[in-house]
Design a protein around this motif. Sequence first.
Motif, PDB file in Angstrom:
ATOM      1  N   PHE A 196      22.486  -3.041 -24.589  1.00  0.00           N
ATOM      2  CA  PHE A 196      22.663  -3.215 -26.025  1.00  0.00           C
ATOM      3  C   PHE A 196      22.492  -1.897 -26.754  1.00  0.00           C
ATOM      4  O   PHE A 196      23.209  -1.594 -27.692  1.00  0.00           O
ATOM      5  CB  PHE A 196      21.681  -4.256 -26.569  1.00  0.00           C
ATOM      6  N   ASN A 233      27.947 -20.120 -11.845  1.00  0.00           N
ATOM      7  CA  ASN A 233      28.142 -20.216 -13.290  1.00  0.00           C
ATOM      8  C   ASN A 233      29.247 -19.297 -13.777  1.00  0.00           C
ATOM      9  O   ASN A 233      29.605 -19.320 -14.935  1.00  0.00           O
ATOM     10  CB  ASN A 233      26.835 -19.931 -14.031  1.00  0.00           C
ATOM     11  N   HIS A 235      32.336 -19.355 -13.333  1.00  0.00           N
ATOM     12  CA  HIS A 235      33.602 -19.943 -13.741  1.00  0.00           C
ATOM     13  C   HIS A 235      33.550 -20.451 -15.177  1.00  0.00           C
ATOM     14  O   HIS A 235      34.561 -20.776 -15.752  1.00  0.00           O
ATOM     15  CB  HIS A 235      34.035 -21.038 -12.776  1.00  0.00           C
ATOM     16  N   HIS A 236      32.344 -20.522 -15.754  1.00  0.00           N
ATOM     17  CA  HIS A 236      32.269 -20.843 -17.179  1.00  0.00           C
ATOM     18  C   HIS A 236      32.753 -19.672 -18.008  1.00  0.00           C
ATOM     19  O   HIS A 236      33.185 -19.834 -19.132  1.00  0.00           O
ATOM     20  CB  HIS A 236      30.822 -21.118 -17.603  1.00  0.00           C
ATOM     21  N   ILE A 237      32.559 -18.498 -17.459  1.00  0.00           N
ATOM     22  CA  ILE A 237      32.725 -17.296 -18.264  1.00  0.00           C
ATOM     23  C   ILE A 237      34.184 -17.043 -18.567  1.00  0.00           C
ATOM     24  O   ILE A 237      34.521 -16.442 -19.560  1.00  0.00           O
ATOM     25  CB  ILE A 237      32.020 -16.112 -17.568  1.00  0.00           C
ATOM     26  N   PRO A 239      38.585 -17.823 -17.094  1.00  0.00           N
ATOM     27  CA  PRO A 239      39.473 -18.078 -15.967  1.00  0.00           C
ATOM     28  C   PRO A 239      39.267 -16.993 -14.919  1.00  0.00           C
ATOM     29  O   PRO A 239      39.022 -15.839 -15.266  1.00  0.00           O
ATOM     30  CB  PRO A 239      40.859 -17.980 -16.599  1.00  0.00           C
ATOM     31  N   LEU A 254      27.274 -11.128 -18.058  1.00  0.00           N
ATOM     32  CA  LEU A 254      27.531 -11.672 -19.384  1.00  0.00           C
ATOM     33  C   LEU A 254      27.002 -10.781 -20.497  1.00  0.00           C
ATOM     34  O   LEU A 254      27.666 -10.582 -21.515  1.00  0.00           O
ATOM     35  CB  LEU A 254      26.877 -13.056 -19.458  1.00  0.00           C
ATOM     36  N   ALA A 257      29.301  -8.026 -21.171  1.00  0.00           N
ATOM     37  CA  ALA A 257      30.551  -8.504 -21.756  1.00  0.00           C
ATOM     38  C   ALA A 257      30.397  -8.765 -23.246  1.00  0.00           C
ATOM     39  O   ALA A 257      31.355  -8.653 -24.013  1.00  0.00           O
ATOM     40  CB  ALA A 257      31.004  -9.772 -21.036  1.00  0.00           C
ATOM     41  N   ASN A 258      29.175  -9.094 -23.662  1.00  0.00           N
ATOM     42  CA  ASN A 258      28.926  -9.283 -25.089  1.00  0.00           C
ATOM     43  C   ASN A 258      29.032  -7.988 -25.876  1.00  0.00           C
ATOM     44  O   ASN A 258      29.141  -8.012 -27.099  1.00  0.00           O
ATOM     45  CB  ASN A 258      27.521  -9.853 -25.299  1.00  0.00           C
ATOM     46  N   PHE A 294      40.496 -10.161 -22.949  1.00  0.00           N
ATOM     47  CA  PHE A 294      40.308 -10.518 -24.344  1.00  0.00           C
ATOM     48  C   PHE A 294      40.403  -9.272 -25.202  1.00  0.00           C
ATOM     49  O   PHE A 294      40.123  -8.176 -24.746  1.00  0.00           O
ATOM     50  CB  PHE A 294      39.005 -11.294 -24.606  1.00  0.00           C
TER      51      PHE A 294
ATOM     52  N   VAL B 114      31.146 -17.614 -24.748  1.00  0.00           N
ATOM     53  CA  VAL B 114      31.207 -16.391 -23.949  1.00  0.00           C
ATOM     54  C   VAL B 114      32.142 -15.393 -24.636  1.00  0.00           C
ATOM     55  O   VAL B 114      32.982 -15.781 -25.442  1.00  0.00           O
ATOM     56  CB  VAL B 114      31.699 -16.679 -22.517  1.00  0.00           C
ATOM     57  N   PRO B 115      32.010 -14.112 -24.306  1.00  0.00           N
ATOM     58  CA  PRO B 115      32.889 -13.113 -24.908  1.00  0.00           C
ATOM     59  C   PRO B 115      34.352 -13.443 -24.613  1.00  0.00           C
ATOM     60  O   PRO B 115      34.676 -13.829 -23.490  1.00  0.00           O
ATOM     61  CB  PRO B 115      32.496 -11.813 -24.209  1.00  0.00           C
ATOM     62  N   ARG B 237      18.958  -9.050 -30.832  1.00  0.00           N
ATOM     63  CA  ARG B 237      18.729  -9.000 -29.394  1.00  0.00           C
ATOM     64  C   ARG B 237      18.340  -7.610 -28.942  1.00  0.00           C
ATOM     65  O   ARG B 237      17.696  -7.449 -27.932  1.00  0.00           O
ATOM     66  CB  ARG B 237      19.980  -9.455 -28.638  1.00  0.00           C
ATOM     67  N   GLN B 273      26.036 -15.317 -29.614  1.00  0.00           N
ATOM     68  CA  GLN B 273      26.405 -15.075 -28.226  1.00  0.00           C
ATOM     69  C   GLN B 273      25.802 -16.170 -27.343  1.00  0.00           C
ATOM     70  O   GLN B 273      24.943 -16.915 -27.775  1.00  0.00           O
ATOM     71  CB  GLN B 273      25.844 -13.738 -27.761  1.00  0.00           C
ATOM     72  N   VAL B 274      26.262 -16.208 -26.124  1.00  0.00           N
ATOM     73  CA  VAL B 274      25.576 -17.084 -25.180  1.00  0.00           C
ATOM     74  C   VAL B 274      24.828 -16.237 -24.175  1.00  0.00           C
ATOM     75  O   VAL B 274      25.113 -15.060 -23.970  1.00  0.00           O
ATOM     76  CB  VAL B 274      26.535 -18.011 -24.401  1.00  0.00           C
ATOM     77  N   THR B 275      23.867 -16.838 -23.556  1.00  0.00           N
ATOM     78  CA  THR B 275      23.102 -16.170 -22.537  1.00  0.00           C
ATOM     79  C   THR B 275      22.844 -17.206 -21.444  1.00  0.00           C
ATOM     80  O   THR B 275      23.166 -18.373 -21.604  1.00  0.00           O
ATOM     81  CB  THR B 275      21.788 -15.626 -23.133  1.00  0.00           C
ATOM     82  N   THR B 276      22.318 -16.768 -20.338  1.00  0.00           N
ATOM     83  CA  THR B 276      22.036 -17.735 -19.284  1.00  0.00           C
ATOM     84  C   THR B 276      20.566 -18.110 -19.330  1.00  0.00           C
ATOM     85  O   THR B 276      19.708 -17.301 -19.651  1.00  0.00           O
ATOM     86  CB  THR B 276      22.383 -17.173 -17.899  1.00  0.00           C
ATOM     87  N   SER B 282      18.967 -23.928 -11.668  1.00  0.00           N
ATOM     88  CA  SER B 282      20.251 -23.249 -11.747  1.00  0.00           C
ATOM     89  C   SER B 282      20.382 -22.590 -13.119  1.00  0.00           C
ATOM     90  O   SER B 282      19.671 -22.939 -14.063  1.00  0.00           O
ATOM     91  CB  SER B 282      21.394 -24.247 -11.533  1.00  0.00           C
ATOM     92  N   PHE B 283      21.291 -21.667 -13.200  1.00  0.00           N
ATOM     93  CA  PHE B 283      21.488 -20.971 -14.462  1.00  0.00           C
ATOM     94  C   PHE B 283      22.486 -21.739 -15.322  1.00  0.00           C
ATOM     95  O   PHE B 283      23.573 -22.082 -14.868  1.00  0.00           O
ATOM     96  CB  PHE B 283      22.000 -19.549 -14.212  1.00  0.00           C
ATOM     97  N   GLN B 284      22.116 -22.009 -16.532  1.00  0.00           N
ATOM     98  CA  GLN B 284      23.005 -22.689 -17.453  1.00  0.00           C
ATOM     99  C   GLN B 284      23.303 -21.776 -18.627  1.00  0.00           C
ATOM    100  O   GLN B 284      22.456 -20.985 -19.016  1.00  0.00           O
ATOM    101  CB  GLN B 284      22.339 -23.962 -17.991  1.00  0.00           C
ATOM    102  N   LEU B 285      24.488 -21.963 -19.193  1.00  0.00           N
ATOM    103  CA  LEU B 285      24.794 -21.191 -20.393  1.00  0.00           C
ATOM    104  C   LEU B 285      24.132 -21.844 -21.598  1.00  0.00           C
ATOM    105  O   LEU B 285      24.144 -23.045 -21.754  1.00  0.00           O
ATOM    106  CB  LEU B 285      26.311 -21.174 -20.629  1.00  0.00           C
ATOM    107  N   TRP B 305      34.942 -22.266 -21.420  1.00  0.00           N
ATOM    108  CA  TRP B 305      36.147 -22.389 -20.608  1.00  0.00           C
ATOM    109  C   TRP B 305      36.039 -23.627 -19.756  1.00  0.00           C
ATOM    110  O   TRP B 305      35.022 -23.888 -19.132  1.00  0.00           O
ATOM    111  CB  TRP B 305      36.305 -21.172 -19.691  1.00  0.00           C
ATOM    112  N   GLY B 307      38.133 -24.561 -16.786  1.00  0.00           N
ATOM    113  CA  GLY B 307      39.253 -24.056 -16.001  1.00  0.00           C
ATOM    114  C   GLY B 307      39.973 -22.991 -16.803  1.00  0.00           C
ATOM    115  O   GLY B 307      39.365 -22.024 -17.220  1.00  0.00           O
ATOM    116  N   ASN B 308      41.248 -23.206 -17.055  1.00  0.00           N
ATOM    117  CA  ASN B 308      42.004 -22.230 -17.828  1.00  0.00           C
ATOM    118  C   ASN B 308      42.158 -22.649 -19.288  1.00  0.00           C
ATOM    119  O   ASN B 308      42.951 -22.089 -20.017  1.00  0.00           O
ATOM    120  CB  ASN B 308      43.387 -22.037 -17.219  1.00  0.00           C
TER     121      ASN B 308
END
Lengths: 319, 349
Positions: A196, A233, A235-237, A239, A254, A257-258, A294, B114-115, B237, B273-276, B282-285, B305, B307-308
């Motif tokens: 940052f 995780n 694949h959330h970020i 495609p 991540l 990427a921010n 992006f 996410v970005p 942050r 923003q999101v973070t994990t 497990s890691f969640q957004l 997201w 998928g696409n």
Amino acid sequence: MLFTAASSASIRDPDSIPQSSRDSFAKPQHPLPIPIPLQLLLPHPKLSLGCPILSRLLAGGLPVGTITEISGESASGKSQLCLQLILSSLLPPYLGGLGASSLLILPSLLPSSSLLRRLSLLPSPLHISPLDHIFVASAQSPEHLMMLLYQADRLFEKSPGKMPVRLVVVDSIAAIFRSEFENNLGDLKSRTGMFFRVAAKLKDQARKFGAVVVVTNQVVDVMGPEVAGDGGNNHHIGPVLWSSGRMVAPAMGLSWANCINTRIFLSRSDEVAAMGVNGGEAIVRTKRTMEVVFAPHVPRSSCEFVIRKDGVFGLELER
Amino acid sequence: MEISNLPISPSLRSKLLAKGYTNLSSLSPLSPSILAQELSIQCEEAIEILRAIPHATTSKNAYTPHGIIPGAVTAWDMLSEEQMQRHISTGCNDLDTILGGGIHCKEVTEVGGVPGIGKTQLGIQLAVNVQIPVEYGGLGGKAVYIVDTEGSFMAERAYQIAEGCISDILDIFPSNSREFLSCKERLRANNFLDGIFYFRICSYTEQIAVINYLENFLTQNKDVKLVIIDSVTFHFRQDFDDLAQRTRVLGGLSLRLMKLSKTFNLAVVLLNQVTTKFTDGSFQLTLALGDSWSHSCTNRIILHWNGNERCAYIEKSPSLPSASAPYLVTGKGIRGINSNFKRARTMPS
């Protein structure tokens, strides 16, 4: 080196922060904020990529005042594209350039000589010798990078050359960050903090001096969701990105990427262009793709490109 | 409420009126001593006048017998007012549907993702859509857009989205209709840009300063119906080591924003923003800035997201069920999957 202590003290000093925030809640110290008329910000100046097709993919090029990341596996053309940007920045604004010199920050100085030799081989615009307009520095650690950036303020304010410095290229940022940190929670947290700080400084400079900041990044392999189950995780970020038949993602995750505005992904894959004649070896062609993952100003899109001796060029495919 | 209805002695009333006090709201900020001086009356009498005011304010709702506490309104009033309200369309029909019509005024909505998912795009879209004239089903308001170091706001993009919005309006309302002629002048992308008050900030001190100043600014610009803060996160942050301190500062910030949204009847949209987060092995957004911050917004929308496909998910809302809707980011801005699909695909890049 002289003002290292002073500059790092001013960014790090935690005691100064609570006090100022308390004050600002009571009464704003700044002069009254004034909204900026948006029409004055049109059109947004951009740095051309040095090829009309590639520039069109980004609606003119990389926007001034923002950070662009170029990521891709090794030999995907990252450095080559950076060199082309450096050349392009020398051009006057009406030709898509910035009329400016550039600052190149590398993880170590050694490989740069080959990089710079390649640069000297590229056809130079306007008969300017590009090597006269590049300032090179090497950063061994994130702290060192931070220090360099603070020193660069003076370079921005008053360039020693004929042209002002308006392009910053940080080559393989992950290499600068990777060596320093262990994979534990405390180190990851301080790494994020450093991301940052570096990004804020870069963006501050980009905005204040009207510069373009380009950062190259490596990619890491991604375990597919079918392998890692729900825990994967990544694949959330977004495609998934493919390069050389592998599922990859730009390094540093991540939080990095921010920090960036535009992400460009370069991929390559070898494909058989033609079977060999009477049992000979097949001709393998490297298909290279540049994808805007992006960007603030253009939708996600991609285009094929080739690397030739004289530069990086987009291919127009008839559909 | 008029002075003439105030339950005070007629002589005091005439003195008030003589001095130009016709409205109760002009009286309420005064202190007894100032009022006494102004009307050249005894201090006790001034106190008597001021005491009469809150009592009178409640009887304003004489037709609803529930006005016991000053300023209180009944749930019925709130409901009917809410149904009268127009909402700010997101540009995507599915998303509007799950949001109950769009982004609501008087509420603070937090949008995270996410970005590259399109947070800023949604922000710009809202800043444009809030300006759709009332005749075309919009709010006809203006927007304040506060961008920090991270924000990827570009005027060029706002211009494109404004043009996209205008061309969609013209598709729905044929150009020869009467309504069109009446506000033809306003339907220009440049006017839409002028309706966005754009503030740029470089540190969280400035961020707080601008938000403090907003109250003043909004008093002068009453037609602002939307305040967008493009990333509340970035400076908070990076600049804070003391998390307790950060929580307090953020708490103050969110209270102010809530108050602004209620006072000026506008929507506040915060981009985050999101973070994990490490939960259940497990890691969640999750949205950044921690758990205590998560209580400070009325609504939370997470963009992610699938998928696409881009999806918006309502994580928190007092009135809406959790639901998710797919959306597209096109050259013209945020659009639904079904509507304009063909046009979205052929947009030049």
